[in-house]
Design a protein around this motif. Structure first.
Motif, mmCIF file in Angstrom:
data_model
loop_
_atom_site.group_PDB
_atom_site.id
_atom_site.type_symbol
_atom_site.label_atom_id
_atom_site.label_comp_id
_atom_site.label_asym_id
_atom_site.label_seq_id
_atom_site.Cartn_x
_atom_site.Cartn_y
_atom_site.Cartn_z
ATOM 1 N N VAL A 45 3.650 0.683 12.082
ATOM 2 C CA VAL A 45 4.711 0.845 11.099
ATOM 3 C C VAL A 45 4.077 1.512 9.877
ATOM 4 C CG1 VAL A 45 4.421 -1.507 10.212
ATOM 5 C CG2 VAL A 45 6.544 -0.296 9.773
ATOM 6 N N VAL A 46 4.677 2.625 9.448
ATOM 7 C CA VAL A 46 4.129 3.400 8.339
ATOM 8 C C VAL A 46 5.223 3.571 7.288
ATOM 9 C CG1 VAL A 46 3.097 5.584 7.632
ATOM 10 C CG2 VAL A 46 2.595 4.641 9.901
ATOM 11 N N PRO A 47 5.107 2.879 6.157
ATOM 12 C CA PRO A 47 6.100 3.072 5.102
ATOM 13 C C PRO A 47 5.925 4.445 4.477
ATOM 14 C CG PRO A 47 4.330 1.680 4.323
ATOM 15 C CD PRO A 47 4.063 1.942 5.780
ATOM 16 N N ARG A 48 7.034 5.094 4.147
ATOM 17 C CA ARG A 48 6.960 6.417 3.540
ATOM 18 C C ARG A 48 7.480 6.417 2.106
ATOM 19 N NH1 ARG A 48 5.002 10.255 7.411
ATOM 20 N NH2 ARG A 48 5.714 11.730 5.870
ATOM 21 N N ALA A 49 8.429 5.517 1.803
ATOM 22 C CA ALA A 49 8.969 5.438 0.437
ATOM 23 C C ALA A 49 9.543 4.051 0.231
ATOM 24 C CB ALA A 49 10.047 6.490 0.220
ATOM 25 N N LEU A 50 9.469 3.597 -1.018
ATOM 26 C CA LEU A 50 9.965 2.277 -1.381
ATOM 27 C C LEU A 50 10.566 2.381 -2.784
ATOM 28 C CD1 LEU A 50 8.366 -1.087 -0.806
ATOM 29 C CD2 LEU A 50 8.853 -0.465 -3.152
ATOM 30 N N ALA A 51 11.708 1.733 -2.990
ATOM 31 C CA ALA A 51 12.336 1.718 -4.312
ATOM 32 C C ALA A 51 12.922 0.329 -4.546
ATOM 33 C CB ALA A 51 13.428 2.774 -4.407
ATOM 34 N N GLY A 85 16.530 -6.580 -7.909
ATOM 35 C CA GLY A 85 15.416 -7.038 -7.087
ATOM 36 C C GLY A 85 15.526 -6.608 -5.642
ATOM 37 N N SER A 86 16.653 -5.984 -5.252
ATOM 38 C CA SER A 86 16.795 -5.473 -3.888
ATOM 39 C C SER A 86 15.772 -4.361 -3.663
ATOM 40 C CB SER A 86 18.205 -4.921 -3.664
ATOM 41 O OG SER A 86 19.148 -5.954 -3.733
ATOM 42 N N VAL A 87 15.278 -4.285 -2.432
ATOM 43 C CA VAL A 87 14.227 -3.329 -2.083
ATOM 44 C C VAL A 87 14.714 -2.443 -0.948
ATOM 45 C CG1 VAL A 87 11.866 -3.093 -1.207
ATOM 46 C CG2 VAL A 87 12.436 -4.971 -2.754
ATOM 47 N N PHE A 88 14.497 -1.128 -1.076
ATOM 48 C CA PHE A 88 14.793 -0.163 -0.025
ATOM 49 C C PHE A 88 13.464 0.390 0.469
ATOM 50 C CE2 PHE A 88 15.371 4.340 1.159
ATOM 51 C CZ PHE A 88 16.294 4.201 2.180
ATOM 52 N N VAL A 89 13.260 0.365 1.775
ATOM 53 C CA VAL A 89 12.039 0.897 2.378
ATOM 54 C C VAL A 89 12.444 1.864 3.481
ATOM 55 C CG1 VAL A 89 9.867 0.349 3.563
ATOM 56 C CG2 VAL A 89 10.904 -1.331 2.038
ATOM 57 N N THR A 90 11.769 2.992 3.529
ATOM 58 C CA THR A 90 11.943 3.905 4.648
ATOM 59 C C THR A 90 10.565 4.223 5.205
ATOM 60 O OG1 THR A 90 12.862 6.001 5.426
ATOM 61 C CG2 THR A 90 11.927 5.986 3.216
ATOM 62 N N GLY A 91 10.523 4.510 6.477
ATOM 63 C CA GLY A 91 9.258 4.831 7.105
ATOM 64 C C GLY A 91 9.445 5.108 8.582
ATOM 65 N N ARG A 92 8.346 5.094 9.289
ATOM 66 C CA ARG A 92 8.341 5.325 10.731
ATOM 67 C C ARG A 92 7.715 4.126 11.431
ATOM 68 N NH1 ARG A 92 10.264 9.838 12.522
ATOM 69 N NH2 ARG A 92 10.589 11.487 11.015
ATOM 70 N N PHE A 93 8.161 3.892 12.651
ATOM 71 C CA PHE A 93 7.565 2.815 13.440
ATOM 72 C C PHE A 93 7.576 3.197 14.900
ATOM 73 C CE2 PHE A 93 11.986 1.905 14.015
ATOM 74 C CZ PHE A 93 12.106 1.161 15.176
ATOM 75 N N SER A 94 6.734 2.520 15.663
ATOM 76 C CA SER A 94 6.704 2.696 17.111
ATOM 77 C C SER A 94 6.636 1.315 17.735
ATOM 78 C CB SER A 94 5.512 3.563 17.533
ATOM 79 O OG SER A 94 4.312 3.037 17.013
ATOM 80 N N GLY A 95 7.001 1.244 18.991
ATOM 81 C CA GLY A 95 7.020 -0.055 19.671
ATOM 82 C C GLY A 95 8.201 -0.885 19.198
#
Length: 183
Positions: free
Chosen positions: A36-42, A47-57
């Motif tokens: 799992v590789v996070p690419r961006a976080l805001a 206090g809500s968190v948004f995370v985007t990234g890539r994952f496998s498996g």
């Protein structure tokens, strides 16, 4: 015992203390069997968190399980201030080619996601051509999309009741665009 890769998200002040009156930082652990590789976080003021990234498996978090479609899939995840999943979305990695993702909260409560698109892609039946894009996302759905007048996007900056500032590279050098919520 977990066999795989972990993504750790810590909610804390810059000095490592907890947020507000809570002296203890909050730590959320997201696991993936392969990567799992996070690419961006805001983070929003709430206090809500948004995370985007890539994952496998297989990606797992508090009873949530997402399985990657092929070797690499994209995820969008929104956690509330307590770390609970508000919504999550998985997109097929071979169909969605983002580079240089940036995220920022929207005044309306959703999220801005800026990304450089390297080749034509389709999300929810909508085609996006190569270029620098800013997407407005609510509940995991793109509600607005704008192709920018720049070659590549490098930064997003937002503030309540202010336009979104987007910085990147233009044909003649550095470039900045301002976008409003309805743009």
């Amino acid at each position: 015992r977990w066999l795989g890769v972990l993504l750790l998200i810590c909610a804390c002040e810059a000095n490592g203390d907890g947020l507000g009156d809570d002296p203890t930082p909050r730590l959320w652990v997201i696991g993936s069997t392969e990567g799992v590789v996070p690419r961006a976080l805001a983070v929003q003021r709430s206090g809500s968190v948004f995370v985007t990234g890539r994952f496998s498996g297989l990606m797992q978090y508090e009873g949530l399980q997402l399985e990657a479609d092929g070797a690499d899939s994209l995820f969008w995840l929104m956690l509330n201030a307590d770390g609970g999943v508000q919504w999550v979305r998985s997109l097929r990695g071979r169909d969605v080619i983002f580079r240089g993702e940036q995220a920022a909260p929207r005044s309306s409560g959703g999220w801005w996601l800026g990304a450089n698109v390297d080749r034509r892609m389709v999300i929810d039946g909508v085609s996006y051509q190569p270029g620098a894009w800013v997407f407005a996302i609510e509940e995991g759905i793109i509600v607005q999309a704008r192709l920018l007048e720049m070659l590549s996007l490098s930064r997003l900056a937002s503030a309540p009741d202010r336009p979104l500032a987007v910085a990147g590279a233009g044909a003649l050098g550095p470039q900045v665009e301002l976008l409003t919520e309805d743009a």
